[in-house]
Design a protein around this motif. Structure first.
Motif, PDB file in Angstrom:
ATOM      1  N   ARG A  20       2.644  14.449  -9.614  1.00 32.75           N
ATOM      2  CA  ARG A  20       3.898  13.701  -9.436  1.00 32.75           C
ATOM      3  C   ARG A  20       3.841  13.005  -8.084  1.00 32.75           C
ATOM      4  NH1 ARG A  20       7.185  12.424 -12.771  1.00 32.75           N
ATOM      5  NH2 ARG A  20       8.964  12.701 -11.431  1.00 32.75           N
ATOM      6  N   TRP A  21       4.486  11.849  -7.988  1.00 33.96           N
ATOM      7  CA  TRP A  21       4.537  11.106  -6.726  1.00 33.96           C
ATOM      8  C   TRP A  21       5.909  10.472  -6.553  1.00 33.96           C
ATOM      9  CZ3 TRP A  21       5.644   5.911  -6.769  1.00 33.96           C
ATOM     10  CH2 TRP A  21       5.486   5.246  -7.986  1.00 33.96           C
ATOM     11  N   SER A  22       6.251  10.193  -5.300  1.00 35.72           N
ATOM     12  CA  SER A  22       7.495   9.482  -5.011  1.00 35.72           C
ATOM     13  C   SER A  22       7.309   8.635  -3.761  1.00 35.72           C
ATOM     14  CB  SER A  22       8.659  10.454  -4.832  1.00 35.72           C
ATOM     15  OG  SER A  22       8.397  11.344  -3.783  1.00 35.72           O
ATOM     16  N   ALA A  23       7.937   7.466  -3.766  1.00 38.32           N
ATOM     17  CA  ALA A  23       7.960   6.590  -2.599  1.00 38.32           C
ATOM     18  C   ALA A  23       9.115   7.031  -1.717  1.00 38.32           C
ATOM     19  CB  ALA A  23       8.127   5.134  -3.026  1.00 38.32           C
ATOM     20  N   ARG A  24       8.871   7.070  -0.408  1.00 30.48           N
ATOM     21  CA  ARG A  24       9.884   7.538   0.536  1.00 30.48           C
ATOM     22  C   ARG A  24      10.003   6.577   1.714  1.00 30.48           C
ATOM     23  NH1 ARG A  24       8.513  13.979   0.897  1.00 30.48           N
ATOM     24  NH2 ARG A  24       8.787  14.407  -1.317  1.00 30.48           N
ATOM     25  N   SER A  25      11.167   6.533   2.260  1.00 32.21           N
ATOM     26  CA  SER A  25      11.406   5.684   3.432  1.00 32.21           C
ATOM     27  C   SER A  25      10.682   6.225   4.645  1.00 32.21           C
ATOM     28  CB  SER A  25      12.902   5.619   3.753  1.00 32.21           C
ATOM     29  OG  SER A  25      13.607   4.996   2.710  1.00 32.21           O
ATOM     30  N   GLY A  26      10.081   5.295   5.391  1.00 34.23           N
ATOM     31  CA  GLY A  26       9.648   5.542   6.760  1.00 34.23           C
ATOM     32  C   GLY A  26      10.665   4.778   7.577  1.00 34.23           C
ATOM     33  N   VAL A  54       3.919   0.422  -5.654  1.00 35.65           N
ATOM     34  CA  VAL A  54       5.298   0.492  -5.183  1.00 35.65           C
ATOM     35  C   VAL A  54       5.748  -0.944  -4.925  1.00 35.65           C
ATOM     36  CG1 VAL A  54       6.880   1.346  -3.423  1.00 35.65           C
ATOM     37  CG2 VAL A  54       4.937   2.759  -4.144  1.00 35.65           C
ATOM     38  N   PRO A  55       6.634  -1.491  -5.762  1.00 31.80           N
ATOM     39  CA  PRO A  55       7.087  -2.874  -5.571  1.00 31.80           C
ATOM     40  C   PRO A  55       7.801  -3.067  -4.230  1.00 31.80           C
ATOM     41  CG  PRO A  55       7.650  -2.083  -7.764  1.00 31.80           C
ATOM     42  CD  PRO A  55       7.200  -0.894  -6.976  1.00 31.80           C
ATOM     43  N   LEU A  56       7.421  -4.144  -3.541  1.00 35.00           N
ATOM     44  CA  LEU A  56       8.054  -4.505  -2.273  1.00 35.00           C
ATOM     45  C   LEU A  56       9.115  -5.557  -2.531  1.00 35.00           C
ATOM     46  CD1 LEU A  56       4.867  -4.788  -0.031  1.00 35.00           C
ATOM     47  CD2 LEU A  56       6.343  -2.791  -0.388  1.00 35.00           C
ATOM     48  N   ARG A  57      10.148  -5.568  -1.708  1.00 32.55           N
ATOM     49  CA  ARG A  57      11.239  -6.538  -1.848  1.00 32.55           C
ATOM     50  C   ARG A  57      11.268  -7.422  -0.605  1.00 32.55           C
ATOM     51  NH1 ARG A  57      16.256  -3.039  -4.309  1.00 32.55           N
ATOM     52  NH2 ARG A  57      15.213  -2.462  -6.244  1.00 32.55           N
ATOM     53  N   LEU A  68       6.484   2.730   4.810  1.00 33.46           N
ATOM     54  CA  LEU A  68       6.930   3.571   3.699  1.00 33.46           C
ATOM     55  C   LEU A  68       5.823   4.558   3.392  1.00 33.46           C
ATOM     56  CD1 LEU A  68       5.720   2.960   0.543  1.00 33.46           C
ATOM     57  CD2 LEU A  68       6.658   0.748   1.129  1.00 33.46           C
ATOM     58  N   LYS A  69       6.168   5.612   2.685  1.00 31.28           N
ATOM     59  CA  LYS A  69       5.211   6.661   2.332  1.00 31.28           C
ATOM     60  C   LYS A  69       5.227   6.888   0.827  1.00 31.28           C
ATOM     61  CE  LYS A  69       6.158   9.318   6.500  1.00 31.28           C
ATOM     62  NZ  LYS A  69       6.657  10.590   7.013  1.00 31.28           N
ATOM     63  N   VAL A  70       4.100   7.338   0.324  1.00 30.46           N
ATOM     64  CA  VAL A  70       4.034   7.901  -1.021  1.00 30.46           C
ATOM     65  C   VAL A  70       3.584   9.348  -0.846  1.00 30.46           C
ATOM     66  CG1 VAL A  70       2.708   7.941  -3.171  1.00 30.46           C
ATOM     67  CG2 VAL A  70       3.695   5.806  -2.369  1.00 30.46           C
ATOM     68  N   CYS A  85       0.914  13.147   1.773  1.00 30.00           N
ATOM     69  CA  CYS A  85       1.603  11.869   1.931  1.00 30.00           C
ATOM     70  C   CYS A  85       0.676  10.850   2.585  1.00 30.00           C
ATOM     71  CB  CYS A  85       2.848  12.009   2.802  1.00 30.00           C
ATOM     72  SG  CYS A  85       4.146  13.047   2.103  1.00 30.00           S
ATOM     73  N   ALA A  86       0.822   9.607   2.187  1.00 26.04           N
ATOM     74  CA  ALA A  86       0.114   8.489   2.814  1.00 26.04           C
ATOM     75  C   ALA A  86       1.142   7.441   3.205  1.00 26.04           C
ATOM     76  CB  ALA A  86      -0.919   7.905   1.865  1.00 26.04           C
ATOM     77  N   GLU A  87       0.918   6.796   4.333  1.00 24.56           N
ATOM     78  CA  GLU A  87       1.862   5.811   4.847  1.00 24.56           C
ATOM     79  C   GLU A  87       1.215   4.434   4.897  1.00 24.56           C
ATOM     80  OE1 GLU A  87       4.895   6.422   8.269  1.00 24.56           O
ATOM     81  OE2 GLU A  87       3.060   5.663   9.196  1.00 24.56           O
ATOM     82  N   VAL A  88       1.996   3.414   4.590  1.00 21.59           N
ATOM     83  CA  VAL A  88       1.547   2.025   4.719  1.00 21.59           C
ATOM     84  C   VAL A  88       2.556   1.257   5.556  1.00 21.59           C
ATOM     85  CG1 VAL A  88       0.285   1.963   2.531  1.00 21.59           C
ATOM     86  CG2 VAL A  88       2.652   1.214   2.603  1.00 21.59           C
TER      87      VAL A  88
END
Length: 97
Positions: A20-26, A54-57, A68-70, A85-88
């Protein structure tokens, strides 16, 4: 446009696996700078890697680069390696007009 995260299987690729994965705010805000999204990454038998998108806006605001992190959790038939977690960094592309 999307942030792309590549998950790799480093041990045996026999059998299926999932995580399972989730995108999270940095410093970027979920729902504003990127889609607040999550899911399950599934590896088929013999598959070595899978991509998460992860779609960017584009908010049309000039601001600092943001992150952001996944994060991964709940692996099945697999183990999560040294980092869960990985951050971009999202580079700001808006000019002062």
């Amino acid at each position: 446009m999307a942030a792309v995260f590549i998950l790799k299987r480093t041990q045996s690729v026999r059998g299926t696996a999932q995580v399972r994965w989730s995108a999270r705010s940095g410093s970027a805000d979920a729902g504003i700078d990127f889609s607040d999204t999550s899911g399950t990454a599934r590896f088929a038998d013999g598959q070595r890697q899978v991509a998460i998108y992860v779609p960017l806006r584009d908010d049309l605001l000039q601001e600092q680069d943001e992150t952001l992190k996944v994060c991964l959790r709940s692996p099945r038939q697999a183990r999560i390696g040294g980092r869960s977690c990985a951050e971009v960094t999202i580079l700001d592309d808006d000019d002062i007009g």
